[in-house]
Scaffold this active site. Sequence first.
Site, PDB file in Angstrom:
ATOM      1  N   GLU A 252     -37.990  37.397  -9.227  1.00 21.26           N
ATOM      2  CA  GLU A 252     -39.151  37.152 -10.098  1.00 21.26           C
ATOM      3  C   GLU A 252     -38.720  37.404 -11.528  1.00 21.26           C
ATOM      4  O   GLU A 252     -37.577  37.799 -11.782  1.00 21.26           O
ATOM      5  CB  GLU A 252     -40.313  38.071  -9.723  1.00 21.26           C
ATOM      6  CG  GLU A 252     -40.000  39.546  -9.924  1.00 21.26           C
ATOM      7  CD  GLU A 252     -41.124  40.488  -9.532  1.00 21.26           C
ATOM      8  OE1 GLU A 252     -42.293  40.116  -9.677  1.00 21.26           O
ATOM      9  OE2 GLU A 252     -40.810  41.605  -9.089  1.00 21.26           O
TER      10      GLU A 252
ATOM     11  N   LEU B 141     -43.381  41.869  -7.222  1.00 23.15           N
ATOM     12  CA  LEU B 141     -44.787  42.200  -7.422  1.00 23.15           C
ATOM     13  C   LEU B 141     -45.644  41.069  -6.866  1.00 23.15           C
ATOM     14  O   LEU B 141     -45.316  39.895  -7.044  1.00 23.15           O
ATOM     15  CB  LEU B 141     -45.079  42.380  -8.916  1.00 23.15           C
ATOM     16  CG  LEU B 141     -46.472  42.920  -9.213  1.00 23.15           C
ATOM     17  CD1 LEU B 141     -46.556  44.403  -8.855  1.00 23.15           C
ATOM     18  CD2 LEU B 141     -46.837  42.722 -10.672  1.00 23.15           C
TER      19      LEU B 141
ATOM     20  N   ARG C 166     -55.198  45.634  -6.565  1.00 24.64           N
ATOM     21  CA  ARG C 166     -53.781  46.002  -6.651  1.00 24.64           C
ATOM     22  C   ARG C 166     -53.615  47.395  -7.257  1.00 24.64           C
ATOM     23  O   ARG C 166     -52.749  48.172  -6.848  1.00 24.64           O
ATOM     24  CB  ARG C 166     -52.992  44.967  -7.457  1.00 24.64           C
ATOM     25  CG  ARG C 166     -51.487  45.240  -7.389  1.00 24.64           C
ATOM     26  CD  ARG C 166     -50.674  44.142  -8.041  1.00 24.64           C
ATOM     27  NE  ARG C 166     -50.993  44.024  -9.447  1.00 24.64           N
ATOM     28  CZ  ARG C 166     -50.596  43.013 -10.219  1.00 24.64           C
ATOM     29  NH1 ARG C 166     -49.864  42.040  -9.714  1.00 24.64           N
ATOM     30  NH2 ARG C 166     -50.919  42.971 -11.487  1.00 24.64           N
TER      31      ARG C 166
ATOM     32  N   LYS D  50     -46.898  48.573  -8.903  1.00 26.54           N
ATOM     33  CA  LYS D  50     -46.830  48.257 -10.340  1.00 26.54           C
ATOM     34  C   LYS D  50     -46.688  49.545 -11.155  1.00 26.54           C
ATOM     35  O   LYS D  50     -47.646  50.027 -11.735  1.00 26.54           O
ATOM     36  CB  LYS D  50     -48.077  47.459 -10.747  1.00 26.54           C
ATOM     37  CG  LYS D  50     -47.913  46.730 -12.075  1.00 26.54           C
ATOM     38  CD  LYS D  50     -49.013  45.713 -12.240  1.00 26.54           C
ATOM     39  CE  LYS D  50     -49.036  45.096 -13.620  1.00 26.54           C
ATOM     40  NZ  LYS D  50     -47.819  44.366 -13.976  1.00 26.54           N
TER      41      LYS D  50
ATOM     42  N   TYR E 126     -49.812  50.888 -13.613  1.00 22.94           N
ATOM     43  CA  TYR E 126     -50.601  50.217 -14.640  1.00 22.94           C
ATOM     44  C   TYR E 126     -51.122  48.892 -14.121  1.00 22.94           C
ATOM     45  O   TYR E 126     -50.711  48.402 -13.070  1.00 22.94           O
ATOM     46  CB  TYR E 126     -49.782  50.026 -15.932  1.00 22.94           C
ATOM     47  CG  TYR E 126     -48.714  48.955 -15.865  1.00 22.94           C
ATOM     48  CD1 TYR E 126     -47.540  49.148 -15.147  1.00 22.94           C
ATOM     49  CD2 TYR E 126     -48.877  47.741 -16.528  1.00 22.94           C
ATOM     50  CE1 TYR E 126     -46.554  48.165 -15.090  1.00 22.94           C
ATOM     51  CE2 TYR E 126     -47.900  46.753 -16.480  1.00 22.94           C
ATOM     52  CZ  TYR E 126     -46.744  46.976 -15.759  1.00 22.94           C
ATOM     53  OH  TYR E 126     -45.777  45.998 -15.702  1.00 22.94           O
TER      54      TYR E 126
ATOM     55  N   HIS F 133     -39.989  67.614 -10.339  1.00 23.50           N
ATOM     56  CA  HIS F 133     -40.003  66.311  -9.685  1.00 23.50           C
ATOM     57  C   HIS F 133     -41.103  66.210  -8.635  1.00 23.50           C
ATOM     58  O   HIS F 133     -41.800  65.204  -8.550  1.00 23.50           O
ATOM     59  CB  HIS F 133     -38.641  66.006  -9.046  1.00 23.50           C
ATOM     60  CG  HIS F 133     -37.559  65.742 -10.054  1.00 23.50           C
ATOM     61  ND1 HIS F 133     -37.212  66.629 -11.035  1.00 23.50           N
ATOM     62  CD2 HIS F 133     -36.747  64.674 -10.221  1.00 23.50           C
ATOM     63  CE1 HIS F 133     -36.233  66.129 -11.767  1.00 23.50           C
ATOM     64  NE2 HIS F 133     -35.932  64.934 -11.299  1.00 23.50           N
TER      65      HIS F 133
HETATM   66  N1  PMP Z   1     -43.873  40.336 -11.756  1.00 21.36           N
HETATM   67  C1  PMP Z   1     -43.730  41.354 -12.620  1.00 21.36           C
HETATM   68  C2  PMP Z   1     -42.495  42.186 -12.557  1.00 21.36           C
HETATM   69  C3  PMP Z   1     -44.738  41.618 -13.576  1.00 21.36           C
HETATM   70  O1  PMP Z   1     -44.622  42.641 -14.422  1.00 21.36           O
HETATM   71  C4  PMP Z   1     -45.876  40.773 -13.632  1.00 21.36           C
HETATM   72  C5  PMP Z   1     -46.928  40.986 -14.672  1.00 21.36           C
HETATM   73  N2  PMP Z   1     -47.803  41.998 -14.347  1.00 21.36           N
HETATM   74  C6  PMP Z   1     -45.981  39.728 -12.697  1.00 21.36           C
HETATM   75  C7  PMP Z   1     -44.963  39.545 -11.774  1.00 21.36           C
HETATM   76  C8  PMP Z   1     -47.187  38.841 -12.664  1.00 21.36           C
HETATM   77  O2  PMP Z   1     -48.259  39.548 -12.110  1.00 21.36           O
HETATM   78  P1  PMP Z   1     -49.773  39.226 -12.507  1.00 21.36           P
HETATM   79  O3  PMP Z   1     -49.972  37.789 -12.247  1.00 21.36           O
HETATM   80  O4  PMP Z   1     -50.560  40.092 -11.588  1.00 21.36           O
HETATM   81  O5  PMP Z   1     -49.919  39.588 -13.935  1.00 21.36           O
END
Ligand code: PMP
Length: 287
Positions: free
Chosen positions: A182, A207, A52, A149, A33, A102
């Site tokens: 994160e 991410l 991405r 993602k 997503y 799977h």
């Molecule tokens: N880390 C995670 C686990 C996330 O879900 C997100 C939100 N998408 C982010 C970091 C921040 O990413 P972005 O700045 O691309 O939204």
Amino acid sequence: MGRIAYVNGRFVPHGQAVVHIEDRGYQLADAVYEVWSLFDGKLADAEGHFARLERSLEELRIAMPMSRRALTLVLREAVRRNRVRDGLLYLQVSRGVAPRDHAFPGDEVRPAVVITVKAIDRAAAEAKAAKGVGVVTTPENRWGRCDIKTVGLLPNALAKQKAKEAGAAEAWFVDELGFVTEGASSNAWIVDTDGRLRTRDTNANILRGITRHTLLEVIAGEGLAVDERPFTPAEASAAKEVFITGAGALVLPVVAVDGRRVGDGTPGPLATKLRRLYIERVRAGAV
Ligand code: PMP
């Protein structure tokens, strides 16, 4: 939530927007997503999120459901039909619908696409940023490919619930060495005791946040340095400032870590300035 969703080629009323029970996103979290923030009905950081998305799909060997150009038109149409000016656009691409197994289905199974749009109250978001939010920490328990993602967000959902129950807005994962990886839906930053901006490097299992990336450019434009090095929760609570970044949070000051106040418990000046600069930049560049 907006009134109109897009499901596999059709715009449908949100209440009737359904996917098949054999969708691999539903069965196996075999889907990726993206989330774009919307300013004045336009996509912020559009290019970064598209890039991405393409990378996430490539890593999982899911075909891009349509060209980037066609997808851009569909996303814009979704925004237009929902008449949203300030908000968030959600796009999900799953490997498609096939009898549960799977291993991948054959190439005849096309990726499934879902788009939703929701309005956000920009004034309320600014009020929240002006007050700052709390974060709590939780042990890292996700898989080794957090750079992709995917919709496999159960650890993130559990962490977010833990935060909510503690009256906090975000949960930070902490790895085996005691460093913050994160947030459940954001990247983590501090202004350390030496006054240096710090955020974890993207070779780690995190991410590669698009907001993080754009903010690095904003910071460079201000002539400031960033130390891409991890930090511990203790360093965060002792830091001058703490903030998180993400398409939803934008740049959001953090004023407490695990209930311990950061600084004087109010949003820091640099985080506040970076929020303003980031918003100015993406608003100007939105498409
Ligand atoms: N880390 C995670 C686990 C996330 O879900 C997100 C939100 N998408 C982010 C970091 C921040 O990413 P972005 O700045 O691309 O939204």
